[in-house]
Each structure stands twice: as structure tokens, then as C-alpha cells.
Design an enzyme around this catalytic site. Structure first.
Site, PDB file in Angstrom:
ATOM      1  N   GLY A 293       0.600  -5.322   0.731  1.00  8.19           N
ATOM      2  CA  GLY A 293      -0.656  -5.294  -0.025  1.00  8.19           C
ATOM      3  C   GLY A 293      -0.595  -6.024  -1.351  1.00  8.19           C
TER       4      GLY A 293
ATOM      5  CD  GLU B 159       3.184  -6.041   5.951  1.00  5.32           C
ATOM      6  OE1 GLU B 159       2.472  -6.138   4.959  1.00  5.32           O
ATOM      7  OE2 GLU B 159       4.057  -6.885   6.225  1.00  5.32           O
TER       8      GLU B 159
ATOM      9  N   GLY C 236       0.835  -1.200   0.000  1.00  3.04           N
ATOM     10  CA  GLY C 236       0.000   0.000   0.000  1.00  3.04           C
ATOM     11  C   GLY C 236       0.867   1.246   0.000  1.00  3.04           C
TER      12      GLY C 236
ATOM     13  CG  ASP D 292      -2.469  -5.416   6.477  1.00  2.00           C
ATOM     14  OD1 ASP D 292      -1.325  -5.500   5.984  1.00  2.00           O
ATOM     15  OD2 ASP D 292      -3.258  -4.501   6.170  1.00  2.00           O
TER      16      ASP D 292
END
Length: 375
Positions: free
Chosen positions: A114, A137, A65, A145
Site C-alpha cells: 500500500g 503480497e 496496509g 494491488d
């Protein structure tokens, strides 16, 4: 003229989704996620579509992301901007994971964060010698995630814990060995493979498989690969707490360390202690859950991160990596023992805000779900 950040190619029965921000390693903007979600839902309704190919232009599939923009909007505006980006992104990941067309990800370069959410949910995940996978992350003060508590928890032994806690990088051969990828093809052969896939007029995965199999190459993992030492990985990463995992690794390091053990210790010590702890709880819960349950739980967690309810580590991590670039994040709780289980549990509770809702994922009765239900 602004170039489209995602290109959609449509011919007879094949649809291609091409990430097109090469200078930003195809990192995902809100706009890209929205466009992809809209198109993928359309493809599902279109009976002509048999196959969907996902790929990235340039030297990355997708590096994750666009955190810098996200943090900018959250700090100059409201935390809910970040939450709505993730709401849309997780919905897209769910639609990909449960899509009723055959999905093929072509990964010829970096796939992180992402980007893994987009590609790991496809039935076919083709990698090349240029592929690099990581979920780094925790170094940013957030946690793996985009469904990572689902797809990492399904890897052999405790290899998922190793990847999520250390942010370790894997090459294409290692991705195939551990099951993150399904096929290994040389980068130079991808255009020919794509050309052959363009001729597939069938929803039958075995037909797609036969086409890809014409191009696959044997790939062997390096002798130094951590995947060759699953005995040590399982021994260390099966421990109950992050503290115990770290001390087990330090014990191994004293017994004549492999290079990867020293690297694992170093990166865990650099990561946010809070991030490590919430990820460990997340992946352990993910082992017994389906993709939708994992995404709903991760959405609660990420909303707490955006809102800074528990702590501010994501903002501190992004400052250190993207803005000031000093790579010296000053974590709010600097030691593992300061992060209590009460604090960790807060990330898993409903967000107490009038305008906030849990992630809603519609029950999707795709073939994938029906097959899973029968298993």
C-alpha cells in the site's frame, strides 16, 4: 493522548502529508486512508496550493496496509469491512495518480504494498540509500494491488512480473535504474531538500525538478542486482504461465545460477500458487490499461479475496505471518497445476452480492489526464 496517525502541515503554498505510525512502519489504517483522501481532495480545490509532499516518520515511508487489523475485522465482523477499506484506499491511489498539483514522495526507508500505491503515483519519487521497495503480497496469499498492475507493467521488459511474482526487494539505486523512482538523494540531505522545496511557489514541474537536481547523487546498482540481468528476466518472465516461468528459472539455475535466481525460485515456491496466477493475469491485462481500469479490476479481485469466494489463502497467509507467526501457511491449493484458469478467471468477474458495487472512480479532468489523452 492518542497521536495522529497522519500529520498535515500547511504553510503558504506547500502541503505536507506525513505518515505517523512509526512503530507500525506507518502501515495504513482505515482512519489514515480516510483522512488523506479528504485532505488531498481539499488541496486540489485550493488554488493557493502548488506542491504536495508525501513522507513518513521513522524508518519507513509505509510498509503497506494494516493487514492484521483488516483480517481481525473481517473474521469477527463481515468481509465487506475489508472491501470498504480497499475501496477507500484505491480511490486515494487514484486521486494521487490524477492529482492536479505537483506531488513529491520522499522515500527514506521501507516502501511496500500500500505504501507503493501512495508513492509510485507521484510525479517525483525521491529515494535514498535507505529505501527498500517490495511487493511481497503473494507470500501473504493476496496479490500486488494498489495499482501495481499499472505501475509494474510500465517497467522495462518483464521486470514488473519479476517483482510481483517473487516479492524481490530493491534498494534506492535499483528503484532509480528501473524507473520506480525519479531521483536518488542521500538521506542526510533530505532535510535540506525539503527546506528548499518549501520555497517553491510554482506549479511548474520543471521548477521542482531544478530544486531536486541540486541534491541528487549518482547511484550505481550492485553487480549482483537482478536488474543487470534483464536478458534472463525477459527470457523467463515473458512466458505465458507461472509454471513456464518457474521452469525457465530452474533451467537458468542449472546453468550456473546467479544468487537472485535461486532467491526468486525459493520465494515463488513459498508463495500462494493462486496468488501468483491471479497476479500474472492482472499485470498482463494492466499493460494495455489506464490506472483507473487497473484499480477497478483489482478491486473486483480483492473483493473476491476478502469474501473468500474462490479460496481462503489471504486468511491463511495472515495467520501464518501475523498471528501464529509460524511462517507455514497451508495454501488451499498447494500446487500450481491445481489452480485452473477457470478458477483464476473467477477473481476477475463481478462479485455476486446484493450489497456490493464495483469501484466507482469519477472521471477526473486533471492536467495529467489531458496530457495522457494527447499522447
Amino acid at each position: 493522548l492518542s497521536l495522529s496517525q497522519v500529520l498535515f502541515e500547511e504553510n503558504s503554498w506547500i502541503r505536507k502529508v506525513i505518515l505517523n505510525r512509526p512503530t507500525k512502519l506507518n502501515s495504513l489504517s482505515f482512519h489514515m486512508v480516510s483522512q488523506m483522501l479528504k485532505k488531498l481532495k481539499e488541496y486540489e480545490k485550493d488554488s493557493r496550493v502548488k506542491l504536495v509532499i508525501l513522507k513518513g516518520n521513522g524508518r519507513a515511508f509505509c510498509a503497506g496496509g494494516d493487514c492484521a487489523t483488516l483480517i481481525h475485522f473481517c473474521t469477527t465482523g463481515h468481509w465487506s469491512f475489508g472491501a470498504s477499506f480497499f475501496r477507500k484506499q484505491y480511490t486515494l491511489d487514484y486521486v494521487l495518480a490524477t492529482h492536479d498539483k505537483t506531488l513529491v514522495s520522499l522515500i527514506d526507508g521501507v516502501v511496500m504494498g500500500g505504501g507503493a500505491g501512495l508513492s509510485m503515483n507521484a510525479k517525483f519519487r525521491v529515494v535514498t540509500e535507505k529505501a527498500v521497495f517490495a511487493m511481497p503480497e503473494a507470500i501473504l496469499g493476496v496479490f500486488p494491488d494498489v495499482g501495481a498492475s499499472y505501475f509494474l507493467s510500465k517497467l522495462p521488459g518483464y521486470f514488473g512480473e519479476y517483482l510481483g511474482l517473487t516479492g524481490a526487494r530493491l534498494d534506492g539505486a535499483e528503484m532509480v535504474a528501473c524507473g520506480l523512482a525519479t531521483h536518488f538523494v542521500f538521506s542526510k540531505d533530505l532535510p535540506s531538500l525539503e527546506k528548499e522545496l518549501d520555497g517553491v511557489n510554482s506549479t511548474d514541474p520543471t521548477v521542482v525538478s531544478k530544486v531536486i537536481n541540486k541534491f541528487i547523487e549518482a547511484s550505481s546498482i550492485k553487480s549482483t542486482s537482478a536488474f543487470k540481468r534483464m536478458d534472463i528476466i525477459n527470457k523467463c518472465f515473458s512466458r505465458k504461465t507461472v509454471e513456464e516461468i518457474l521452469s525457465a528459472l530452474e533451467n537458468e539455475a542449472r546453468n550456473g545460477a546467479n544468487i537472485w535466481i535461486a532467491a526468486a525460485i525459493k520465494s515463488m515456491k513459498a508463495a500462494s500458487p493462486t496468488s501468483l496466477k491471479i497476479f500474472l493475469k492482472s499485470i498482463r491485462e494492466g499493460r494495455g490499461q489506464d490506472i483507473d481500469q487497473c484499480l477497478i479490476r483489482e478491486f473486483r479481485m480483492i473483493s473476491h479475496v476478502m469474501r473468500k469466494t474462490v479460496n481462503n489463502d489471504f486468511y491463511k497467509g495472515c495467520r501464518a505471518i501475523f498471528f501464529d507467526k509460524d511462517k507455514q501457511p497451508r495454501w488451499e491449493l498447494s500446487k500450481l497445476e491445481l489452480v485452473s484458469s477457470e478458477l483464476v478467471n473467477q477473481y476477475f468477474t463481478k462479485v455476486d452480492d446484493d450489497d456490493w458495487e464495483d469501484l466507482q472512480l469519477d472521471a477526473r479532468f486533471s492536467e495529467a489526464n489531458l496530457i495522457r489523452a494527447k499522447l
